[in-house]
Structure formats: structure tokens, C-alpha cells
Design a protein around this motif. Structure first.
Motif, PDB file in Angstrom:
ATOM      1  N   LEU A 130       0.847  -1.194   0.000  1.00  0.00           N
ATOM      2  CA  LEU A 130       0.000   0.000   0.000  1.00  0.00           C
ATOM      3  C   LEU A 130       0.881   1.243   0.000  1.00  0.00           C
ATOM      4  CD1 LEU A 130      -2.714  -1.064   2.589  1.00  0.00           C
ATOM      5  CD2 LEU A 130      -2.886  -1.057   0.105  1.00  0.00           C
ATOM      6  N   VAL A 131       0.559   2.198  -0.858  1.00  0.00           N
ATOM      7  CA  VAL A 131       1.384   3.403  -1.032  1.00  0.00           C
ATOM      8  C   VAL A 131       0.940   4.506  -0.074  1.00  0.00           C
ATOM      9  CG1 VAL A 131       1.963   5.254  -2.650  1.00  0.00           C
ATOM     10  CG2 VAL A 131       1.911   2.883  -3.436  1.00  0.00           C
ATOM     11  N   ASP A 132       1.902   5.036   0.678  1.00  0.00           N
ATOM     12  CA  ASP A 132       1.654   6.211   1.509  1.00  0.00           C
ATOM     13  C   ASP A 132       1.750   7.457   0.626  1.00  0.00           C
ATOM     14  OD1 ASP A 132       1.281   7.887   3.725  1.00  0.00           O
ATOM     15  OD2 ASP A 132       3.431   7.969   4.144  1.00  0.00           O
ATOM     16  N   HIS A 133       2.857   7.573  -0.107  1.00  0.00           N
ATOM     17  CA  HIS A 133       3.005   8.663  -1.075  1.00  0.00           C
ATOM     18  C   HIS A 133       4.106   8.328  -2.082  1.00  0.00           C
ATOM     19  CE1 HIS A 133       5.932   9.773   2.123  1.00  0.00           C
ATOM     20  NE2 HIS A 133       6.667  10.159   1.097  1.00  0.00           N
ATOM     21  N   PRO A 134       3.986   8.891  -3.301  1.00  0.00           N
ATOM     22  CA  PRO A 134       5.027   8.668  -4.308  1.00  0.00           C
ATOM     23  C   PRO A 134       6.290   9.460  -3.971  1.00  0.00           C
ATOM     24  CG  PRO A 134       3.301  10.081  -5.188  1.00  0.00           C
ATOM     25  CD  PRO A 134       2.871   9.678  -3.812  1.00  0.00           C
ATOM     26  N   MET A 135       7.420   8.996  -4.483  1.00  0.00           N
ATOM     27  CA  MET A 135       8.702   9.680  -4.294  1.00  0.00           C
ATOM     28  C   MET A 135       9.437   9.695  -5.635  1.00  0.00           C
ATOM     29  SD  MET A 135      10.162   7.699  -0.864  1.00  0.00           S
ATOM     30  CE  MET A 135      10.760   6.268  -1.759  1.00  0.00           C
ATOM     31  N   GLU A 136      10.512  10.445  -5.680  1.00  0.00           N
ATOM     32  CA  GLU A 136      11.422  10.398  -6.827  1.00  0.00           C
ATOM     33  C   GLU A 136      12.383   9.228  -6.604  1.00  0.00           C
ATOM     34  OE1 GLU A 136      11.201  12.298  -9.500  1.00  0.00           O
ATOM     35  OE2 GLU A 136       9.572  13.476  -8.652  1.00  0.00           O
ATOM     36  N   CYS A 137      12.953   8.709  -7.668  1.00  0.00           N
ATOM     37  CA  CYS A 137      13.890   7.590  -7.547  1.00  0.00           C
ATOM     38  C   CYS A 137      15.120   7.949  -6.716  1.00  0.00           C
ATOM     39  CB  CYS A 137      14.327   7.111  -8.936  1.00  0.00           C
ATOM     40  SG  CYS A 137      13.018   6.214  -9.827  1.00  0.00           S
ATOM     41  N   PHE A 138      15.463   9.228  -6.672  1.00  0.00           N
ATOM     42  CA  PHE A 138      16.643   9.674  -5.920  1.00  0.00           C
ATOM     43  C   PHE A 138      16.316  10.103  -4.489  1.00  0.00           C
ATOM     44  CE2 PHE A 138      15.042  13.242  -8.459  1.00  0.00           C
ATOM     45  CZ  PHE A 138      14.782  14.180  -7.464  1.00  0.00           C
ATOM     46  N   THR A 139      15.049   9.998  -4.074  1.00  0.00           N
ATOM     47  CA  THR A 139      14.639  10.438  -2.734  1.00  0.00           C
ATOM     48  C   THR A 139      15.246   9.539  -1.666  1.00  0.00           C
ATOM     49  OG1 THR A 139      12.534  11.297  -3.569  1.00  0.00           O
ATOM     50  CG2 THR A 139      12.669  10.852  -1.203  1.00  0.00           C
ATOM     51  N   GLN A 140      15.905  10.170  -0.681  1.00  0.00           N
ATOM     52  CA  GLN A 140      16.407   9.448   0.483  1.00  0.00           C
ATOM     53  C   GLN A 140      15.321   9.476   1.537  1.00  0.00           C
ATOM     54  OE1 GLN A 140      20.116  11.315   1.553  1.00  0.00           O
ATOM     55  NE2 GLN A 140      21.234  10.178   0.001  1.00  0.00           N
ATOM     56  N   LEU A 141      15.100   8.353   2.195  1.00  0.00           N
ATOM     57  CA  LEU A 141      14.006   8.211   3.144  1.00  0.00           C
ATOM     58  C   LEU A 141      14.531   7.513   4.386  1.00  0.00           C
ATOM     59  CD1 LEU A 141      10.848   8.502   3.314  1.00  0.00           C
ATOM     60  CD2 LEU A 141      10.742   6.166   2.455  1.00  0.00           C
TER      61      LEU A 141
END
Length: 184
Positions: A130-141
Motif C-alpha cells: 500500500l502506497v503512503d506517497h510517491p517519491m522520486e527515484c533519488f529520494t532518500q528516506l
């Protein structure tokens, strides 16, 4: 729709789509289960592959074909990818990545580790697809897991669930412990 705990899930059927198709029905719901029971650990898609002997599958009316053909086999062999959390495949070439912040840092980093290019990235909810929110491929989390899509992207079939109908779940194959998880 009728819902059962399916035995031999990963070794025989692979997905709830596969299980329902084996009894000439269409998958209308899928869940990972807790401890050989009808208790839901987390929801998943009908096409989700799971490294587990059990899963809960809901199948619609007999003889109703899906509105669109099932997705082709994934070109990615996601089960061979490293650090797939709980064995969760969220779609073609799309997995729940474990050790996200400690090993890979980004979906770019994860995909590069398997010689692929990132095509999608999402923060997930509760160790699931389940997706909380989309990110960019380079996003650090700062999270131990995230959903990464690498290489060729696939499209899940978009079929509305068929109308409910009476079922005879006891005649369905491999109903684990005879457990029916919901009424018809």
C-alpha cells in the motif's frame, strides 16, 4: 465473492489470480494472513506473488472471465532480487525493499544494485504494497523499507469485481484447514 485461506499458495498457485483461475473464477481480493488463520496481516493485489504457503483469496462468480487478460509473466524474476521484504512483489518489476535506508539509500541505489534503472518509487504503509506517497527515484528516506520499481514497468489488469454469487467453497481445492474467511 467467496473468501478462503489457500494452502500451497506459493508452490502451486503463485497469486490469488492463479488460485481463482484454477477454479474458473476471477480474483476480487487478496490478503496475507496471520498464523494459518483468516486474520489479515495486510492486503495485497490479486497479482501479488508472496513467499508464503498460505494466503487469503477472494474469488468472484464462477465462469466470469476477467475484463482484461491477466498480466504477462514478469520479465524481472523479482523473487531473485535481494532484500524483498516479506517476499512482497507489488507488481511487475516492483517490490517492497527491506534495508532501504541502511543499505540502498534510494530506489536508484536499489535498482542499480541489480543492474536496472529505477522507474518508480513510493513510501509504503505498514510493511505492505500500500502506497503512503510517491517519491522520486533519488529520494532518500529514513525508513527501513520502501517500494521500488526497476526496469520494465507493468500494468495491472483493471477489472471491476464481479457481482456476488452463492459459492460452494468446500469443493474448492486446497482450502487450508477448511477455513472459509467470509460468507458468499
Amino acid at each position: 465473492p467467496c473468501k478462503v485461506l489457500v494452502d500451497k499458495f506459493d508452490s502451486v498457485y503463485g497469486t490469488c489470480d492463479g488460485y481463482c483461475a484454477s477454479i474458473n473464477r476471477t480474483c476480487t481480493g487478496a490478503w496475507n494472513e496471520l498464523g494459518d488463520s483468516c486474520l489479515v496481516d495486510h492486503p495485497m493485489e490479486c497479482f501479488t506473488q508472496l513467499k508464503s504457503s498460505d494466503a487469503i483469496c477472494e474469488c468472484g462468480e464462477a465462469g466470469v472471465a476477467p475484463a482484461s487478460p491477466p498480466p504477462p509473466p514478469s520479465p524481472c524474476d523479482e523473487q531473485s532480487w535481494p532484500d524483498v521484504d516479506h517476499g512482497l512483489v507489488c507488481g511487475p518489476c516492483k517490490v517492497l525493499v527491506d534495508k532501504f535506508d541502511s543499505v540502498y539509500g534510494t530506489c536508484d541505489g536499489y535498482c542499480a544494485s541489480i543492474n536496472r534503472t529505477c522507474t518508480g518509487a513510493w513510501n509504503e504503509l505498514g510493511d505492505s504494497c500500500l502506497v503512503d506517497h510517491p517519491m522520486e527515484c533519488f529520494t532518500q528516506l529514513k525508513s527501513s523499507d520502501a517500494i521500488c520499481e526497476c526496469g520494465e514497468a507493468g500494468v495491472a489488469p483493471a477489472s471491476p469485481p464481479p457481482p456476488p454469487s452463492p459459492c460452494d467453497e468446500q469443493s474448492w481445492p486446497d482450502v487450508d484447514h477448511g477455513l472459509v474467511c467470509g460468507p458468499c
